[in-house]
Enzyme design. Structure first.
Site, PDB file in Angstrom:
ATOM      1  N   LYS A 143       0.866  -1.183   0.000  1.00 46.90           N
ATOM      2  CA  LYS A 143       0.000   0.000   0.000  1.00 46.90           C
ATOM      3  C   LYS A 143       0.899   1.229   0.000  1.00 46.90           C
ATOM      4  CE  LYS A 143      -3.953   2.394   1.509  1.00 46.90           C
ATOM      5  NZ  LYS A 143      -3.412   3.584   0.845  1.00 46.90           N
ATOM      6  N   ARG A 174      -4.140   8.415  -5.532  1.00 52.52           N
ATOM      7  CA  ARG A 174      -4.781   7.411  -6.386  1.00 52.52           C
ATOM      8  C   ARG A 174      -5.056   8.057  -7.737  1.00 52.52           C
ATOM      9  NH1 ARG A 174      -8.187   3.050  -5.263  1.00 52.52           N
ATOM     10  NH2 ARG A 174      -8.378   1.801  -7.165  1.00 52.52           N
ATOM     11  N   GLU A 190      -1.200   4.428  -8.514  1.00 45.88           N
ATOM     12  CA  GLU A 190      -0.935   5.392  -7.448  1.00 45.88           C
ATOM     13  C   GLU A 190       0.260   6.253  -7.853  1.00 45.88           C
ATOM     14  OE1 GLU A 190      -1.999   6.432  -3.224  1.00 45.88           O
ATOM     15  OE2 GLU A 190      -2.877   5.008  -4.637  1.00 45.88           O
ATOM     16  N   ARG A 200     -16.542   0.884  -2.475  1.00 41.43           N
ATOM     17  CA  ARG A 200     -15.635   0.433  -1.413  1.00 41.43           C
ATOM     18  C   ARG A 200     -15.921  -1.044  -1.194  1.00 41.43           C
ATOM     19  NH1 ARG A 200     -12.220   2.953   1.660  1.00 41.43           N
ATOM     20  NH2 ARG A 200     -13.080   5.025   1.197  1.00 41.43           N
ATOM     21  N   LYS A 249      -7.352  -3.335   3.048  1.00 38.64           N
ATOM     22  CA  LYS A 249      -6.072  -2.716   3.397  1.00 38.64           C
ATOM     23  C   LYS A 249      -5.810  -2.851   4.893  1.00 38.64           C
ATOM     24  CE  LYS A 249      -8.094   1.958   3.769  1.00 38.64           C
ATOM     25  NZ  LYS A 249      -8.021   3.348   3.274  1.00 38.64           N
TER      26      LYS A 249
END
Length: 613
Positions: A23, A28, A77, A199, A205
């Site tokens: 992560k 993003r 990202e 979501r 995460k």
């Protein structure tokens, strides 16, 4: 198109039907790449194209390689990698706040970002978002391979597209995240489809929380937030405001304590003298505030007077589990009040910049077991007590240490190896990876001679269309680097060039410069050392400390800094850390430049001149 979002959990699953990824802490970003060019869009559908021109420039460079697969839509990202597992969010955030074209270009040159790509939504103009994740990943990997794009993250290579690394083993990734202080890990169900704006419970995460101890200072009844601070330069400095993480009972207990024992400074706020300490969980520190703070636990055992900036930095940057630090409070550079733990922290921060130069090179270190000043000794051979993670290379009956990892660098720091000297080639090359000129004035009082020599050399290199880099030696001189293509030019060939340049400068300035090896015969002249650039010789690594009392660093410079105001005393450890945050790393493009350095025509010209003589 809004990105598919992650669901936070305390622990992501570890089973064969889940993939694991790093992560990264950045922006993003959706890359929509059509035949007429690429567009960068944020998760809130704000166009970022103009803010990150290096990504667009890279896309234009590789357009022919990618053209057969357009139109493309990539999910990823935007990051500023400080290692392969961590992005510095504050740098990305500041990049997103630049406004004028000039500041945007300057920021892109000093702090170039990468786009880490982890999903493929459109391929050859076809929507593939509803394919299972494993199939999308397969197509994405094949795309990067066929287009000859980088298939894994690399903090050394800046301003490009890179493919994320995928792990089947969660624990392997967790170990890397903890060692390199990454933000966390992601788990994705192999069968998951890509759902815009959702979501999902199929994308999870897990944060790598750091625990920081703070002193409670203020309670604001209006919003229910508490303030936390640490001592910095003998004053309390606020580093967080928080409410999340407290149970209702904990919140009420703290609120009543402030209202009963604190000093009411307005109708809704109460202030408390340093007395109550708590642990705050966070993911990072942006230089002013803890990021994503939440209450973790009370610290009734803590002494508020010991809650300070130095301890906060250590809590934010924990030592990797494999490395043991002994006597962290030992004075190392007493003149600047630097302890061993401060030196270890410096190595942690500078690791991304020094490790590329140490990598796969036979290391000669100078250890100062009692700090500076004090006795010192050279160490080449790895000691018998070196831990298993230390890599070595046997050469001439010496088991040289290879400093190829953060763990090794920190272990060496704990051994009080304060100087890192490296040869001009790596263990997998026969030829030098760079040319280095050592500009050595008779004393630091004649440092201006080194500046003059450097400026004259720069003019020569520019005329030859060679890109050069410069750093202080950390002592009394300067050192100029010309990176070279890997394993291409021999030491004998580079000697033709270094000898020519040095002799030319001496001919032009016989009163200032000399190539005389014997110190007693140099007088007050600056020594131009080209003999030192040879097989088996070493030089101090960029960003290495030196064994002087002020903790000076062999500091990479920008060429415009090389002027009459320059002095080596300007670069102790704290200044170098600040420079990395404000101006970036002047050597960041070193190895990429080397691969394209036009040294062959220069060498050919000098060989022809030599033949005529």
């Amino acid at each position: 198109m809004k990105p598919m979002l992650l669901t936070p959990v305390e622990s992501v699953p570890d089973s064969k039907d889940w993939l694991h990824e790093t992560k990264y802490d950045g922006f993003r970003c959706i890359l929509e790449w059509r035949e007429d060019g690429p567009i960068l869009m944020s998760r809130n559908e704000k166009e970022l194209t103009t803010y990150f021109p290096e990504i667009i420039d890279y896309c234009n460079v590789v357009k022919e390689q990618v053209a057969p697969y357009l139109p493309l839509t990539l999910d990823g990202e935007l990051v500023y990698l400080v290692n392969n597992y961590k992005s510095d969010f504050s740098t990305v955030q500041s990049r997103g706040k630049t406004r004028t074209n000039k500041t945007i270009i300057e920021a892109s040159e000093r702090f170039p970002c990468n786009l880490i790509v982890f999903d493929l939504l459109q391929y050859e103009g076809k929507d593939i978002s509803l394919l299972p994740l494993l199939e999308r990943k397969k197509i994405l990997t094949e795309l990067f391979q066929r287009a000859k794009l980088l298939t894994k993250p690399s903090y050394i290579q800046k301003g490009i597209l890179q493919l994320i690394d995928v792990y089947d083993d969660k624990e392997e990734l967790v170990e890397n995240i903890r060692q390199y202080n990454g933000e966390g890990i992601i788990a994705k169900k192999t069968t998951s489809v890509w759902e815009s704006g959702k979501r999902s419970s199929l994308w999870l995460k897990e944060k790598n929380w750091r625990i920081v101890t703070v002193i409670l200072t203020l309670f604001d009844q209006t919003n229910g937030f508490f303030n936390g601070a640490v001592y910095h330069n003998e004053k309390l400095e606020e580093i967080t405001t928080f409410r999340h993480g407290l149970t209702d009972e904990e919140f009420q207990t703290l609120a009543r304590f402030f209202q009963g024992k604190g000093n009411q400074i307005s109708s809704t706020t109460w202030q408390l003298p340093p007395s109550i300490c708590v642990n705050i969980a966070c993911i990072d520190f942006d230089g002013r505030k803890l990021r994503e703070p939440r209450f973790h636990s009370f610290r009734f055992d803590a002494d508020p007077s010991e809650i300070n900036w130095r301890n906060m930095l250590r809590q934010l940057n924990p030592i990797p589990e494999k490395v043991e630090i002994t006597h962290p409070d030992k004075p190392i550079f007493p003149a600047i009040r630097f302890l061993k733990d401060d030196f270890i922290y410096y190595l942690q921060q500078v690791a991304p910049h020094i490790l590329p130069f140490l990598n796969n090179r036979l290391l000669t270190s100078i250890r100062f077991p009692h700090g500076v000043p004090g006795e010192s000794f050279y160490q080449k051979n790895a000691p018998d007590y070196a831990p298993d993670f230390i890599e070595t290379k046997l050469e001439d009956d010496i088991h040289y240490i290879l400093c190829n990892s953060l763990n090794t660098l920190l272990w060496l720091g704990n051994q009080l190896a304060l100087e890192f000297h490296i040869p001009f080639k790596t263990i997998d090359t026969l030829c030098p990876t760079e040319i280095v000129f050592d500009l050595d004035p008779p004393s630091v009082d004649e440092f201006s001679l080194a500046v003059e020599a450097a400026q004259q050399m720069k003019a020569i290199f520019d005329k030859f269309h060679l890109t050069s880099f410069i750093k202080t030696s950390g002592g009394k001189g300067l050192q100029i680097y010309i990176p070279l293509p890997k394993d291409t030019f021999t030491f004998d060939e580079t000697r033709i060039f270094t000898e020519f340049v040095c002799k030319f400068l001496v001919q032009q300035n016989p009163k200032w410069f000399t190539i005389e090896r014997m110190k007693k015969n140099r007088g007050n002249k600056l020594y131009l050392d080209y003999i030192q650039h040879a097989e088996g010789k070493t030089i101090i690594s960029p960003y290495s400390s030196r064994g002087n009392e002020k903790g000076l660093i062999a500091t990479p410079l920008q060429w415009h800094e090389v002027n009459r105001q320059l002095h080596p005393s300007q670069f102790p450890i704290p200044v170098v850390l600040d420079r990395l945050k404000t101006i970036g790393d002047p050597f960041k493009d070193f190895f990429q430049v080397g691969q394209h350095q036009p040294f062959q025509p220069v060498l050919q010209t000098l060989k022809e001149i030599t033949k005529k003589k």
